[in-house]
Scaffold this motif. Sequence first.
Motif, PDB file in Angstrom:
ATOM      1  N   PRO A  87       0.831  -1.199   0.000  1.00  0.00           N
ATOM      2  CA  PRO A  87       0.000   0.000   0.000  1.00  0.00           C
ATOM      3  C   PRO A  87       0.872   1.258   0.000  1.00  0.00           C
ATOM      4  CG  PRO A  87      -0.665  -1.511   1.742  1.00  0.00           C
ATOM      5  CD  PRO A  87       0.655  -1.981   1.223  1.00  0.00           C
ATOM      6  N   THR A  88       0.595   2.166  -0.913  1.00  0.00           N
ATOM      7  CA  THR A  88       1.337   3.424  -0.979  1.00  0.00           C
ATOM      8  C   THR A  88       0.527   4.446  -1.749  1.00  0.00           C
ATOM      9  OG1 THR A  88       3.251   4.532  -1.986  1.00  0.00           O
ATOM     10  CG2 THR A  88       2.581   2.444  -2.965  1.00  0.00           C
ATOM     11  N   VAL A 135      -0.046  -0.376  -4.506  1.00  0.00           N
ATOM     12  CA  VAL A 135      -1.471  -0.070  -4.682  1.00  0.00           C
ATOM     13  C   VAL A 135      -1.907   1.040  -3.725  1.00  0.00           C
ATOM     14  CG1 VAL A 135      -3.820  -1.009  -4.552  1.00  0.00           C
ATOM     15  CG2 VAL A 135      -1.943  -2.455  -5.362  1.00  0.00           C
ATOM     16  N   SER A 136      -2.729   1.960  -4.232  1.00  0.00           N
ATOM     17  CA  SER A 136      -3.257   3.038  -3.400  1.00  0.00           C
ATOM     18  C   SER A 136      -4.768   2.909  -3.241  1.00  0.00           C
ATOM     19  CB  SER A 136      -2.956   4.414  -4.025  1.00  0.00           C
ATOM     20  OG  SER A 136      -3.613   5.434  -3.257  1.00  0.00           O
ATOM     21  N   ILE A 137      -5.235   3.089  -2.007  1.00  0.00           N
ATOM     22  CA  ILE A 137      -6.699   3.037  -1.783  1.00  0.00           C
ATOM     23  C   ILE A 137      -7.317   4.407  -1.982  1.00  0.00           C
ATOM     24  CG2 ILE A 137      -6.625   1.051  -0.231  1.00  0.00           C
ATOM     25  CD1 ILE A 137      -7.112   3.090   2.096  1.00  0.00           C
ATOM     26  N   GLY A 138      -6.509   5.409  -2.297  1.00  0.00           N
ATOM     27  CA  GLY A 138      -7.080   6.743  -2.521  1.00  0.00           C
ATOM     28  C   GLY A 138      -6.007   7.802  -2.544  1.00  0.00           C
ATOM     29  N   TYR A 140      -4.787  10.186  -0.928  1.00  0.00           N
ATOM     30  CA  TYR A 140      -4.545  10.844   0.350  1.00  0.00           C
ATOM     31  C   TYR A 140      -3.427  10.060   1.045  1.00  0.00           C
ATOM     32  CZ  TYR A 140      -8.004   7.191   1.036  1.00  0.00           C
ATOM     33  OH  TYR A 140      -8.708   6.016   0.945  1.00  0.00           O
ATOM     34  N   VAL A 141      -2.849  10.667   2.071  1.00  0.00           N
ATOM     35  CA  VAL A 141      -1.692  10.036   2.715  1.00  0.00           C
ATOM     36  C   VAL A 141      -2.048   9.612   4.141  1.00  0.00           C
ATOM     37  CG1 VAL A 141       0.713  10.346   3.417  1.00  0.00           C
ATOM     38  CG2 VAL A 141      -0.127  11.439   1.320  1.00  0.00           C
ATOM     39  N   LEU A 142      -1.759   8.358   4.420  1.00  0.00           N
ATOM     40  CA  LEU A 142      -1.973   7.828   5.773  1.00  0.00           C
ATOM     41  C   LEU A 142      -0.612   7.757   6.485  1.00  0.00           C
ATOM     42  CD1 LEU A 142      -4.234   4.909   4.537  1.00  0.00           C
ATOM     43  CD2 LEU A 142      -5.024   7.046   5.559  1.00  0.00           C
ATOM     44  N   GLY A 145       0.633   1.743   6.006  1.00  0.00           N
ATOM     45  CA  GLY A 145      -0.171   0.913   5.120  1.00  0.00           C
ATOM     46  C   GLY A 145      -1.218   0.054   5.808  1.00  0.00           C
ATOM     47  N   ALA A 148      -4.875   0.688   4.993  1.00  0.00           N
ATOM     48  CA  ALA A 148      -5.133   0.303   3.596  1.00  0.00           C
ATOM     49  C   ALA A 148      -5.254  -1.209   3.470  1.00  0.00           C
ATOM     50  CB  ALA A 148      -4.007   0.825   2.709  1.00  0.00           C
TER      51      ALA A 148
HETATM   52  N1  LIG Z   1      -3.213   5.962   0.003  1.00  0.00           N
HETATM   53  C1  LIG Z   1      -2.505   4.929   0.573  1.00  0.00           C
HETATM   54  S1  LIG Z   1      -2.763   3.357   0.084  1.00  0.00           S
HETATM   55  C2  LIG Z   1      -1.516   5.170   1.595  1.00  0.00           C
HETATM   56  C3  LIG Z   1      -0.661   4.264   2.186  1.00  0.00           C
HETATM   57  C4  LIG Z   1       0.076   5.002   3.073  1.00  0.00           C
HETATM   58  N2  LIG Z   1      -0.330   6.276   2.997  1.00  0.00           N
HETATM   59  O1  LIG Z   1      -1.310   6.398   2.093  1.00  0.00           O
END
Ligand SMILES: NC(=S)c1ccno1
Length: 246
Positions: A87-88, A135-138, A140-142, A145, A148
Motif C-alpha cells: 500500500p502506498t 497499490v493506493s486506496i485513494g 490521500y496520505v496515511l 499501510g 489500507a
Molecule cells: N493511500 C494509501 S494506500 C496510503 C498508504 C500510506 N499512505 O497512504
Amino acid sequence: MRLDVVSIFPEYLAALDVSLVGKAAKSGLLDVHLHDLRDWTHDRHRTVDDTPYGGGAGMVMKPEPWGQALDALAPADGPTQPRLIVPTPAGRPFTQELAYELAAEPWLAFACGRYEGIDARVASYAAERMRVDEVSIGDYVLNGGEVAVLVMVEAVARLLPGVIGNPESLAEESHSGDGLLEYPVYTKPPAWRGYDVPEVLLSGNHGLIAEWRHEQSVRRTAERRPDLLAAWGDVLSDQDGAEGVR
Ligand SMILES: NC(=S)c1ccno1
C-alpha cells in the motif's frame, strides 16, 4: 486463500479477527498470518528505519528487515510465491476490478510501510520471484499501510465464495456488474418522518422496479461519479429520479 501481513504494528490488524473476515478465517476460507517486521531486526533497538539518501524530511524503512521477512515467509526455493501488495499513495488505484483479481489469488502478502516508505530496492528484490503491486486506496496520505490493508482485505475477502451469505448481492453493488453506482435502498416502514418509500418499489412490478433502479443508478453516477459514465450514453430528463437525491 492465505494472507500474510508484515507490519511494525501487527496489533493494528487485529480487526481482521472480527466480523466477516474473522468468520472467514475461523471457517478456514482465509488463513491469516500477521508478522512483526521487528522480528527480523537484530540490534538492541530493533531498528527498522534510517535517514533517506539524498536528504529530505522523515525516515525510510531499511531494506534488510524486509528482505529477511520476505525470505522467511516466502522462501526463494519454496514451491509457490505470494502476490505482494504494497500500500502506498504512489500506487496504482485499488478498484473493485482489482479486488476481484486479488480474490482469485491463492496467496497474498501485504507489506505495510511506515515513515516515508520502504526502501525501493525491497520491491525490486521481491519482484525477482513474486508479482509485486504497489497499490493506493485513494489520493490521500496515511501514516502507514495498515489501514489500507484492512480496506483491501475486507474488499477481497467478501468476494471469496462462501464468505457472504447471498452472493447474488455482489452483482448489484456499486462498481460491480454494470459499473454504475448502486441505486438507493429502502425497507419498512413505508412512511417515515414525512419521507415515503418510492411508490414503484411497493408496486410489485419487477420490470418497472428494475427500470427505476437502473435510472437511479445512472442518476447517482452522473451526479457523483461522472467519470464512470463514460461507458454509458444515457441522458436523464430532469423529471426522472427522486428529487433532492445527492
Ligand atoms: N493511500 C494509501 S494506500 C496510503 C498508504 C500510506 N499512505 O497512504
